[in-house]
Design a protein around this motif. Structure first.
Motif, mmCIF file in Angstrom:
data_model
loop_
_atom_site.group_PDB
_atom_site.id
_atom_site.type_symbol
_atom_site.label_atom_id
_atom_site.label_comp_id
_atom_site.label_asym_id
_atom_site.label_seq_id
_atom_site.Cartn_x
_atom_site.Cartn_y
_atom_site.Cartn_z
ATOM 1 N N PHE A 35 36.997 34.728 29.343
ATOM 2 C CA PHE A 35 38.020 35.901 29.864
ATOM 3 C C PHE A 35 36.980 36.661 30.832
ATOM 4 O O PHE A 35 37.409 37.005 32.180
ATOM 5 N N VAL A 36 35.917 37.228 30.376
ATOM 6 C CA VAL A 36 35.062 38.062 31.356
ATOM 7 C C VAL A 36 34.673 37.401 32.420
ATOM 8 O O VAL A 36 34.500 37.926 33.472
ATOM 9 N N GLY A 40 35.188 38.558 36.318
ATOM 10 C CA GLY A 40 34.227 38.581 37.198
ATOM 11 C C GLY A 40 34.219 37.657 38.369
ATOM 12 O O GLY A 40 34.195 38.316 39.614
ATOM 13 N N VAL A 41 34.505 36.553 38.385
ATOM 14 C CA VAL A 41 34.478 35.633 39.426
ATOM 15 C C VAL A 41 36.077 35.935 40.500
ATOM 16 O O VAL A 41 35.693 36.009 41.689
ATOM 17 N N LEU A 42 37.128 36.539 39.871
ATOM 18 C CA LEU A 42 38.354 36.941 40.553
ATOM 19 C C LEU A 42 37.838 38.081 41.425
ATOM 20 O O LEU A 42 38.252 38.224 42.434
ATOM 21 N N LEU A 43 37.273 38.859 40.504
ATOM 22 C CA LEU A 43 36.952 40.285 41.296
ATOM 23 C C LEU A 43 35.843 40.130 42.361
ATOM 24 O O LEU A 43 35.934 40.864 43.655
ATOM 25 N N ALA A 44 35.023 39.146 42.219
ATOM 26 C CA ALA A 44 33.868 38.954 43.516
ATOM 27 C C ALA A 44 34.834 38.140 44.432
ATOM 28 O O ALA A 44 34.462 38.494 45.684
ATOM 29 N N ALA A 45 35.516 37.457 44.330
ATOM 30 C CA ALA A 45 36.387 37.006 45.340
ATOM 31 C C ALA A 45 37.208 37.854 45.993
ATOM 32 O O ALA A 45 37.129 37.561 47.059
ATOM 33 N N VAL A 46 37.983 38.703 45.489
ATOM 34 C CA VAL A 46 38.678 39.686 46.181
ATOM 35 C C VAL A 46 37.772 40.632 46.720
ATOM 36 O O VAL A 46 38.227 40.964 47.781
ATOM 37 N N GLY A 47 36.446 40.644 46.230
ATOM 38 C CA GLY A 47 35.661 41.880 47.138
ATOM 39 C C GLY A 47 35.454 41.084 48.545
ATOM 40 O O GLY A 47 35.035 41.877 49.562
ATOM 41 N N LEU A 48 34.915 39.687 48.429
ATOM 42 C CA LEU A 48 34.588 39.049 49.615
ATOM 43 C C LEU A 48 35.707 39.168 50.541
ATOM 44 O O LEU A 48 35.509 39.338 51.805
ATOM 45 N N MET A 49 36.969 38.950 50.001
ATOM 46 C CA MET A 49 38.056 39.063 50.785
ATOM 47 C C MET A 49 38.166 40.321 51.634
ATOM 48 O O MET A 49 38.596 40.393 52.699
ATOM 49 N N CYS A 72 32.833 45.892 48.609
ATOM 50 C CA CYS A 72 31.525 46.233 47.853
ATOM 51 C C CYS A 72 31.590 46.513 46.178
ATOM 52 O O CYS A 72 30.814 45.747 45.520
ATOM 53 N N CYS A 73 32.604 47.170 45.967
ATOM 54 C CA CYS A 73 32.811 47.801 44.659
ATOM 55 C C CYS A 73 33.218 46.713 43.931
ATOM 56 O O CYS A 73 32.766 46.389 42.932
ATOM 57 N N ALA A 74 34.344 45.935 44.345
ATOM 58 C CA ALA A 74 34.794 44.843 43.328
ATOM 59 C C ALA A 74 33.722 43.724 43.365
ATOM 60 O O ALA A 74 33.725 43.137 42.393
ATOM 61 N N LEU A 75 33.033 43.511 44.429
ATOM 62 C CA LEU A 75 32.023 42.414 44.434
ATOM 63 C C LEU A 75 30.957 42.798 43.427
ATOM 64 O O LEU A 75 30.407 41.767 42.638
ATOM 65 N N LEU A 76 30.352 44.100 43.252
ATOM 66 C CA LEU A 76 29.412 44.292 42.300
ATOM 67 C C LEU A 76 29.881 44.258 40.857
ATOM 68 O O LEU A 76 29.341 43.801 40.059
ATOM 69 N N VAL A 77 31.425 44.963 40.656
ATOM 70 C CA VAL A 77 32.039 44.675 39.280
ATOM 71 C C VAL A 77 32.129 43.246 38.797
ATOM 72 O O VAL A 77 31.746 43.102 37.810
ATOM 73 N N GLY A 78 32.216 42.339 39.795
ATOM 74 C CA GLY A 78 32.796 41.028 39.748
ATOM 75 C C GLY A 78 31.311 40.186 39.338
ATOM 76 O O GLY A 78 31.426 39.487 38.253
ATOM 77 N N LEU A 79 30.491 40.306 40.155
ATOM 78 C CA LEU A 79 29.177 39.992 39.688
ATOM 79 C C LEU A 79 28.512 40.561 38.435
ATOM 80 O O LEU A 79 27.897 39.687 37.554
ATOM 81 N N CYS A 81 30.292 41.572 35.913
ATOM 82 C CA CYS A 81 31.054 40.823 34.549
ATOM 83 C C CYS A 81 30.673 39.389 34.471
ATOM 84 O O CYS A 81 30.540 38.811 33.396
ATOM 85 N N ALA A 82 30.509 38.644 35.455
ATOM 86 C CA ALA A 82 30.288 37.133 35.612
ATOM 87 C C ALA A 82 28.818 36.875 34.984
ATOM 88 O O ALA A 82 28.584 35.707 34.206
ATOM 89 N N LEU A 83 27.942 37.694 35.382
ATOM 90 C CA LEU A 83 26.644 37.533 35.037
ATOM 91 C C LEU A 83 26.325 38.218 33.660
ATOM 92 O O LEU A 83 25.039 38.174 33.115
ATOM 93 N N ASN A 84 26.873 39.083 33.020
ATOM 94 C CA ASN A 84 26.595 39.919 31.887
ATOM 95 C C ASN A 84 27.584 40.059 30.803
ATOM 96 O O ASN A 84 27.921 41.000 30.388
ATOM 97 N N THR A 85 28.126 38.927 30.438
ATOM 98 C CA THR A 85 29.212 38.633 29.566
ATOM 99 C C THR A 85 28.733 39.264 28.190
ATOM 100 O O THR A 85 29.498 39.788 27.537
#
Length: 201
Positions: A35-36, A40-49, A72-79, A81-85
């Protein structure tokens, strides 16, 4: 139509609650990790968009939208979440409190339903009252956190999701029956044909 859409949305929500409860009972740690990561992946994708949209927009329009900041905020939070479950697994007590707040808010909503049903003199108000009591009690138990083992807390939250879904389903069914009974009692009087009964000259 609006009531039908509300009922469908409520049904989808309680099915989601039941599914989450079952998964938490079967494999809680695995569910939390997946889930986390997905969030994280979804937030990173939204950040890139947001970032791409910022550079594609006109400077004046981009300045108003603050797309670079949001991206940038969404990308950082997403990364994160994805890398620090594992961080979220370790911070589980805080997440438990958040879940307790959500359940408590749900209980307060059901309390509102109970009072409304009592004032409208509707039958089976006790169904909503029971759901309110269950939600509030579950929230209190989560806040006190009597369990010392993380696995036990995950299991308890899974059970609370299932109980919450069952209570929602009961309220939805009985409120739907009430509306159907009210609709059947409505008497539609057809307009009399003005031309009927006129005496022929």
């Amino acid at each position: 139509m609006s009531r039908l859409n509300f009922a469908i949305g409520k049904l989808i929500l309680l099915l989601f609650e039941a599914a989450v409860g079952v998964v938490l009972l079967v494999n809680p740690i695995g569910f939390a990790t997946v889930f986390v990561t997905v969030v994280g992946v979804l937030l990173a994708a939204v950040g890139l968009m947001f970032i791409l949209q910022y550079f594609r927009s006109e400077p004046e329009e981009a300045q108003k939208g603050q797309g670079l900041l949001k991206g940038c905020c969404a990308l950082l939070v997403g990364l994160f979440c994805a890398l620090n479950t594992q961080w979220f697994i370790d911070a589980f007590p805080l997440l438990t409190v958040i879940h307790g707040i959500v359940i408590l808010f749900t209980g307060i909503i059901r309390l509102q339903w109970t009072v409304d049903m009592l004032r409208l003199k509707m039958k089976r108000w006790y169904i909503a009252a029971g759901g309110a009591v269950v939600s509030i009690v579950l929230a209190v138990i989560i806040f006190t956190n009597p369990f010392g083992v993380s696995q036990a807390i995950w299991t308890f939250i899974g059970i609370s999701f299932l109980v919450d879904a069952v209570a929602d389903l009961a309220v939805l069914i009985f409120s739907g029956k009430r509306e159907m009974e009210a609709a059947k009692r409505e008497i539609v009087i057809p307009e009399e044909d003005e031309t009927a009964g006129e005496e022929t000259e």
